[in-house]
Design a protein around this motif. Structure first.
Motif, mmCIF file in Angstrom:
data_model
loop_
_atom_site.group_PDB
_atom_site.id
_atom_site.type_symbol
_atom_site.label_atom_id
_atom_site.label_comp_id
_atom_site.label_asym_id
_atom_site.label_seq_id
_atom_site.Cartn_x
_atom_site.Cartn_y
_atom_site.Cartn_z
ATOM 1 N N TYR A 41 0.841 -1.192 0.000
ATOM 2 C CA TYR A 41 0.000 0.000 0.000
ATOM 3 C C TYR A 41 0.881 1.248 0.000
ATOM 4 N N PRO A 42 1.617 1.500 -1.077
ATOM 5 C CA PRO A 42 2.563 2.624 -1.095
ATOM 6 C C PRO A 42 1.887 3.988 -0.976
ATOM 7 N N TRP A 43 0.596 4.041 -1.178
ATOM 8 C CA TRP A 43 -0.131 5.309 -1.103
ATOM 9 C C TRP A 43 -0.449 5.729 0.335
ATOM 10 N N ILE A 44 -0.224 4.855 1.309
ATOM 11 C CA ILE A 44 -0.470 5.218 2.705
ATOM 12 C C ILE A 44 0.653 6.127 3.198
ATOM 13 N N ASN A 45 0.270 7.264 3.752
ATOM 14 C CA ASN A 45 1.252 8.198 4.305
ATOM 15 C C ASN A 45 2.016 7.527 5.440
ATOM 16 N N GLU A 46 3.333 7.724 5.458
ATOM 17 C CA GLU A 46 4.205 7.099 6.465
ATOM 18 C C GLU A 46 3.759 7.414 7.893
ATOM 19 N N GLN A 47 3.215 8.603 8.117
ATOM 20 C CA GLN A 47 2.770 8.987 9.451
ATOM 21 C C GLN A 47 1.652 8.081 9.965
ATOM 22 N N GLY A 48 0.959 7.421 9.051
ATOM 23 C CA GLY A 48 -0.126 6.537 9.447
ATOM 24 C C GLY A 48 0.326 5.308 10.212
ATOM 25 N N TYR A 49 1.608 4.995 10.145
ATOM 26 C CA TYR A 49 2.110 3.779 10.799
ATOM 27 C C TYR A 49 2.513 3.986 12.256
ATOM 28 N N ARG A 50 2.294 5.184 12.782
ATOM 29 C CA ARG A 50 2.668 5.450 14.175
ATOM 30 C C ARG A 50 2.002 4.477 15.138
ATOM 31 N N TYR A 51 0.746 4.141 14.859
ATOM 32 C CA TYR A 51 0.027 3.253 15.773
ATOM 33 C C TYR A 51 0.768 1.925 15.918
ATOM 34 N N PHE A 52 1.153 1.306 14.809
ATOM 35 C CA PHE A 52 1.835 0.014 14.864
ATOM 36 C C PHE A 52 3.192 0.125 15.538
ATOM 37 N N ARG A 53 3.913 1.225 15.272
ATOM 38 C CA ARG A 53 5.211 1.402 15.922
ATOM 39 C C ARG A 53 5.055 1.542 17.437
ATOM 40 N N LYS A 54 4.040 2.280 17.875
ATOM 41 C CA LYS A 54 3.786 2.441 19.321
ATOM 42 C C LYS A 54 3.473 1.105 19.969
ATOM 43 N N ARG A 55 2.643 0.321 19.298
ATOM 44 C CA ARG A 55 2.159 -0.909 19.905
ATOM 45 C C ARG A 55 3.229 -1.989 20.004
ATOM 46 N N LEU A 56 4.314 -1.886 19.253
ATOM 47 C CA LEU A 56 5.372 -2.902 19.333
ATOM 48 C C LEU A 56 5.871 -3.071 20.760
ATOM 49 N N SER A 57 6.275 -1.989 21.386
ATOM 50 C CA SER A 57 6.802 -2.084 22.749
ATOM 51 C C SER A 57 5.680 -2.180 23.776
ATOM 52 N N GLU A 58 4.578 -1.471 23.543
ATOM 53 C CA GLU A 58 3.476 -1.494 24.507
ATOM 54 C C GLU A 58 2.890 -2.896 24.639
ATOM 55 N N ALA A 59 2.695 -3.573 23.508
ATOM 56 C CA ALA A 59 2.102 -4.907 23.546
ATOM 57 C C ALA A 59 3.027 -5.896 24.262
ATOM 58 N N ARG A 60 4.325 -5.787 24.042
ATOM 59 C CA ARG A 60 5.267 -6.678 24.738
ATOM 60 C C ARG A 60 5.168 -6.484 26.252
ATOM 61 N N ARG A 61 5.143 -5.239 26.687
ATOM 62 C CA ARG A 61 5.026 -4.938 28.108
ATOM 63 C C ARG A 61 3.693 -5.461 28.672
ATOM 64 N N ASP A 62 2.611 -5.247 27.930
ATOM 65 C CA ASP A 62 1.294 -5.676 28.393
ATOM 66 C C ASP A 62 1.207 -7.193 28.517
ATOM 67 N N VAL A 63 1.763 -7.898 27.552
ATOM 68 C CA VAL A 63 1.748 -9.363 27.591
ATOM 69 C C VAL A 63 2.553 -9.877 28.773
ATOM 70 N N GLU A 64 3.679 -9.263 29.023
ATOM 71 C CA GLU A 64 4.507 -9.679 30.164
ATOM 72 C C GLU A 64 3.715 -9.577 31.473
ATOM 73 N N HIS A 65 3.000 -8.480 31.653
ATOM 74 C CA HIS A 65 2.197 -8.303 32.868
ATOM 75 C C HIS A 65 1.043 -9.305 32.909
ATOM 76 N N GLY A 66 0.359 -9.474 31.778
ATOM 77 C CA GLY A 66 -0.745 -10.432 31.732
ATOM 78 C C GLY A 66 -0.295 -11.849 32.045
ATOM 79 N N LEU A 67 0.877 -12.219 31.527
ATOM 80 C CA LEU A 67 1.414 -13.556 31.813
ATOM 81 C C LEU A 67 1.753 -13.727 33.284
ATOM 82 N N GLU A 68 2.309 -12.690 33.890
ATOM 83 C CA GLU A 68 2.604 -12.763 35.327
ATOM 84 C C GLU A 68 1.338 -13.060 36.122
ATOM 85 N N ILE A 69 0.271 -12.364 35.788
ATOM 86 C CA ILE A 69 -1.004 -12.581 36.485
ATOM 87 C C ILE A 69 -1.509 -13.999 36.243
#
Length: 199
Positions: A110-138
């Motif tokens: 999808y080369p027509w998607i503006n690069e700024q649109g990918y911020r959500y996925f970049r943010k979630r990379l580290s956030e999701a790892r942290r969230d899973v670690e906590h969920g697994l602990e519980i």
């Protein structure tokens, strides 16, 4: 709905240490000083693919099946013991890989998607790892018997059913061209007039 879902878990959780960690999920999506938040990043993704912000915020294109599935999950989290609600979040185990795959492949497909649109996925990379670690602990601290481990698997199956129900509704409407009420009208008549709250 994600922050409302997480707020429902917090409302049921008597453990301050857990609440202090879990509240970060609300901040991740709602934003705070120095971080626009995941909802804003998701809106930016919608705009990057050509949708209008007011259309996204109005929720007018949310399919009834998607709305029903999301409401069912939020209701589960609000009614379940907080530990079970936390376990239900573990469907995110594979989220970092999924987000990385999107970052790796979407620019090619999808080369027509503006690069700024990918911020959500970049943010979630580290956030999701942290969230899973906590969920697994519980989960590991709670699921100490075979019966409790089976309960955890049942909870995750319910969450997968929620996610698949959303995908089925989207596939029917947009891939198979069978949106809600397609046998009666070609207009998107669902949820008209619900934009004004009764309260």
């Amino acid at each position: 709905m994600i922050p409302q879902k997480d707020a429902a878990l917090l409302a049921n959780c008597p453990d301050a240490a857990t609440r202090r960690r879990w509240v970060q999920r609300l901040l991740d999506h709602d934003g705070h000083t120095g971080d626009e938040g995941g909802i804003e990043a998701w809106l930016a993704l919608g705009e990057a693919v050509g949708l209008h912000r007011h259309t996204l915020l109005s929720q007018e294109r949310v399919l009834p099946g998607v709305r029903f599935a999301v409401d069912a999950y939020r209701h589960f989290v609000a009614q379940a013991p907080w530990q079970e609600a936390a376990i239900s979040s573990l469907t995110e185990l594979f989220a970092p890989l999924a987000h990385q795959n999107r970052l790796d492949t979407w620019p090619q497909h999808y080369p027509w998607i503006n690069e700024q649109g990918y911020r959500y996925f970049r943010k979630r990379l580290s956030e999701a790892r942290r969230d899973v670690e906590h969920g697994l602990e519980i989960a590991l601290s709670v699921c100490t018997t075979v019966a409790l481990q089976q309960r955890a698997l049942n909870i995750l199956q319910f969450k997968l059913d929620v996610l698949w129900s959303m995908l089925d509704a989207i596939t029917m409407a947009y891939q198979l061209d069978r949106p809600p009420y397609h046998t009666v009208t070609s207009e998107a008549v669902y949820h008209r007039g619900l934009e004004h709250s009764l309260y």
